[in-house]
Enzyme design. Structure first.
Site, PDB file in Angstrom:
ATOM      1  N   HIS A 114       0.841  -1.192   0.000  1.00 41.94           N
ATOM      2  CA  HIS A 114       0.000   0.000   0.000  1.00 41.94           C
ATOM      3  C   HIS A 114       0.878   1.243   0.000  1.00 41.94           C
ATOM      4  CE1 HIS A 114      -3.636  -2.363   0.635  1.00 41.94           C
ATOM      5  NE2 HIS A 114      -2.892  -3.110   1.431  1.00 41.94           N
ATOM      6  N   GLY A 141       4.668 -22.622  11.856  1.00 42.83           N
ATOM      7  CA  GLY A 141       3.371 -22.009  12.125  1.00 42.83           C
ATOM      8  C   GLY A 141       3.470 -20.501  12.317  1.00 42.83           C
ATOM      9  N   THR A 164      11.123 -10.498   5.704  1.00 46.47           N
ATOM     10  CA  THR A 164      11.034  -9.220   5.004  1.00 46.47           C
ATOM     11  C   THR A 164      11.993  -9.124   3.822  1.00 46.47           C
ATOM     12  OG1 THR A 164      12.651  -8.196   6.486  1.00 46.47           O
ATOM     13  CG2 THR A 164      10.314  -8.030   7.106  1.00 46.47           C
TER      14      THR A 164
END
Length: 197
Positions: A114, A141, A164
């Protein structure tokens, strides 16, 4: 194909509030709803729904419901891959998952970005960049894989990690942001070995 869908698929800024993209979303809602519905479905029935929902599904793929995605058709899953409960794969850009991948519960593979500019973000602008998971990767998980990340083959990402940046093949990475703590193929470690699970 309309302008916003073309821009989305090209990795450019686009407006997702678009009738064509809304129709694609309705298709996904229906197929995911059928796939995730409680009740006794055979393995063949579930495989048929996945084949219709996803872009490519290899032989022997198992995805436990509930499973959620943006569109489905931009997801490719290699043979013998297992995806546990609660996966969220946001495929506004391609998500490519290799063969023999193990994906733990509640894993998120995210392609959308965004705007940082507040006015453009308020107006709804976004874009998406691909996520690629190599063969024989294990995502523990709750792992979150951020937009544009590639994870190399044979790599393990510890539970709860946020990836990242790209990870090379054959490493163990943990943390937020995920960092390499051991080189699995070479048997060396840049830090003390730790159990990521």
């Amino acid at each position: 194909m309309g302008e916003n869908k073309q821009r989305m698929l090209a990795g450019e800024w686009y407006l997702p509030d678009d009738p064509e993209l809304a129709a694609d979303t309705e298709r996904r809602i229906e197929l995911c709803g059928t796939y995730n519905a409680p009740g006794a479905r055979t393995a063949a029935e579930r495989a048929g729904i996945l084949a219709e929902l996803l872009g490519t599904v290899g032989e022997g793929v198992r995805i436990r419901p509930p499973f959620h995605c943006d569109y489905g058709r931009y997801i490719s899953v290699g043979p013998r891959t297992f995806v546990n409960f609660g996966a969220v794969f946001l495929d506004a850009a391609p998500i490519t998952i290799g063969a023999d991948v193990q994906i733990g519960p509640n894993v998120q593979l995210l392609t959308p970005l965004h705007e940082l500019d507040t006015e453009r973000r308020r107006a709804g602008w976004e874009k998406a960049v691909p996520v690629t998971i190599g063969d024989n990767v294990w995502l523990g998980g709750g792992v979150i894989v951020c937009p544009g990340v590639t994870i190399g083959e044979n790599t393990v990402v510890g539970a709860g990690s946020v990836v990242t940046k790209d990870l090379p093949p054959g490493v163990l990475a943990v943390g937020n942001p995920a960092r390499i703590i051991r080189y699995l193929d070479a048997g060396t470690s840049p830090a003390s070995p730790a159990d990521p699970f």
